[in-house]
Design a protein around this motif. Sequence first.
Motif, short mmCIF file in Angstrom:
data_model
loop_
_atom_site.label_atom_id
_atom_site.label_comp_id
_atom_site.label_asym_id
_atom_site.label_seq_id
_atom_site.Cartn_x
_atom_site.Cartn_y
_atom_site.Cartn_z
N VAL A 203 0.86 -1.19 0.00
CA VAL A 203 0.00 0.00 0.00
C VAL A 203 0.89 1.23 0.00
N GLY A 204 0.61 2.14 -0.90
CA GLY A 204 1.37 3.38 -0.96
C GLY A 204 2.18 3.54 -2.22
N LEU A 205 2.14 2.54 -3.10
CA LEU A 205 2.84 2.66 -4.37
C LEU A 205 1.89 3.20 -5.43
N LYS A 206 2.40 4.06 -6.27
CA LYS A 206 1.58 4.68 -7.31
C LYS A 206 2.30 4.53 -8.65
N ALA A 207 1.56 4.09 -9.67
CA ALA A 207 2.14 3.92 -11.00
C ALA A 207 2.12 5.24 -11.75
N ARG A 208 3.07 5.41 -12.65
CA ARG A 208 3.07 6.61 -13.50
C ARG A 208 1.87 6.58 -14.45
N VAL A 209 1.57 5.38 -14.95
CA VAL A 209 0.45 5.20 -15.86
C VAL A 209 -0.29 3.93 -15.46
N GLY A 210 -1.60 4.01 -15.29
CA GLY A 210 -2.39 2.82 -14.97
C GLY A 210 -2.27 2.43 -13.51
N ARG A 211 -2.53 1.14 -13.26
CA ARG A 211 -2.49 0.61 -11.90
C ARG A 211 -1.21 -0.16 -11.67
N VAL A 212 -0.80 -0.25 -10.42
CA VAL A 212 0.40 -1.00 -10.06
C VAL A 212 0.10 -2.49 -10.17
N ASN A 213 0.97 -3.22 -10.86
CA ASN A 213 0.85 -4.68 -10.91
C ASN A 213 2.22 -5.29 -10.66
N ASP A 214 2.28 -6.59 -10.49
CA ASP A 214 3.51 -7.27 -10.12
C ASP A 214 4.59 -7.21 -11.19
N ASP A 215 4.21 -7.00 -12.46
CA ASP A 215 5.18 -6.98 -13.54
C ASP A 215 5.85 -5.62 -13.73
N MET A 216 5.36 -4.60 -13.03
CA MET A 216 5.93 -3.25 -13.19
C MET A 216 7.30 -3.16 -12.53
N ARG A 217 8.21 -2.45 -13.19
CA ARG A 217 9.51 -2.17 -12.60
C ARG A 217 9.37 -0.99 -11.64
N LEU A 218 10.28 -0.91 -10.71
CA LEU A 218 10.26 0.22 -9.78
C LEU A 218 10.46 1.54 -10.53
N ALA A 219 11.14 1.50 -11.67
CA ALA A 219 11.34 2.70 -12.49
C ALA A 219 10.02 3.23 -13.04
N ASP A 220 9.00 2.37 -13.15
CA ASP A 220 7.70 2.77 -13.68
C ASP A 220 6.77 3.33 -12.61
N LEU A 221 7.25 3.42 -11.38
CA LEU A 221 6.43 3.91 -10.27
C LEU A 221 6.84 5.33 -9.90
N VAL A 222 5.90 6.05 -9.29
CA VAL A 222 6.19 7.37 -8.76
C VAL A 222 6.68 7.15 -7.33
N LEU A 223 7.98 7.34 -7.12
CA LEU A 223 8.58 7.09 -5.81
C LEU A 223 9.07 8.38 -5.21
N LYS A 224 8.85 8.52 -3.92
CA LYS A 224 9.36 9.67 -3.19
C LYS A 224 10.80 9.37 -2.81
N LEU A 225 11.68 10.28 -3.15
CA LEU A 225 13.09 10.09 -2.83
C LEU A 225 13.44 10.91 -1.61
N PRO A 226 14.32 10.53 -0.75
CA PRO A 226 15.22 9.38 -0.89
C PRO A 226 14.58 8.06 -0.49
N THR A 227 13.49 8.08 0.29
CA THR A 227 12.90 6.82 0.75
C THR A 227 11.40 6.84 0.56
N GLN A 228 10.88 5.82 -0.11
CA GLN A 228 9.43 5.65 -0.27
C GLN A 228 8.93 4.80 0.87
N LYS A 229 7.89 5.27 1.55
CA LYS A 229 7.31 4.48 2.65
C LYS A 229 6.15 3.67 2.11
N VAL A 230 6.10 2.40 2.55
CA VAL A 230 5.09 1.45 2.07
C VAL A 230 4.54 0.70 3.26
N ILE A 231 3.25 0.41 3.23
CA ILE A 231 2.61 -0.42 4.26
C ILE A 231 2.41 -1.80 3.67
N VAL A 232 2.85 -2.81 4.40
CA VAL A 232 2.72 -4.20 3.94
C VAL A 232 1.48 -4.81 4.58
#
Length: 109
Positions: free
Chosen positions: A80-109
């Motif tokens: 929870v907390g990952l956002k895709a640049r285009v479309g929805r997040v799926n398991d095949d997406m690379r981390l490069a295709d996600l909108v990540l907050k730098l330096p650290t992206q926080k995620v809830i498992v």
Amino acid sequence: MGRGAAKLENPWAAPAPAPTLVDDAVVKEAEPEFRRVNLSCKWRDRVIELPGLDESLTVEDVKIIIEEETSVPAERVKLVGLKARVGRVNDDMRLADLVLKLPTQKVIV
């Protein structure tokens, strides 16, 4: 040898390389360069730090890493907390295709 005498070339010498239009040292393979990202995953009362992940990793790869840390099967892990640049997040997406907050992206498992 006088002024008008021609220089003799060595007939056994290797031929000179053919001229090229582009210097070979300048040409590099067109490999995309991936950054390193840090994920901070909150699970129950623990915070799992995943530093220095390569952006070429997929979401599924991250789930497998989290499975090793938490012993929750990767297919049951929800990030929870990952956002895709285009479309929805799926398991095949690379981390490069996600909108990540730098330096650290926080995620809830």
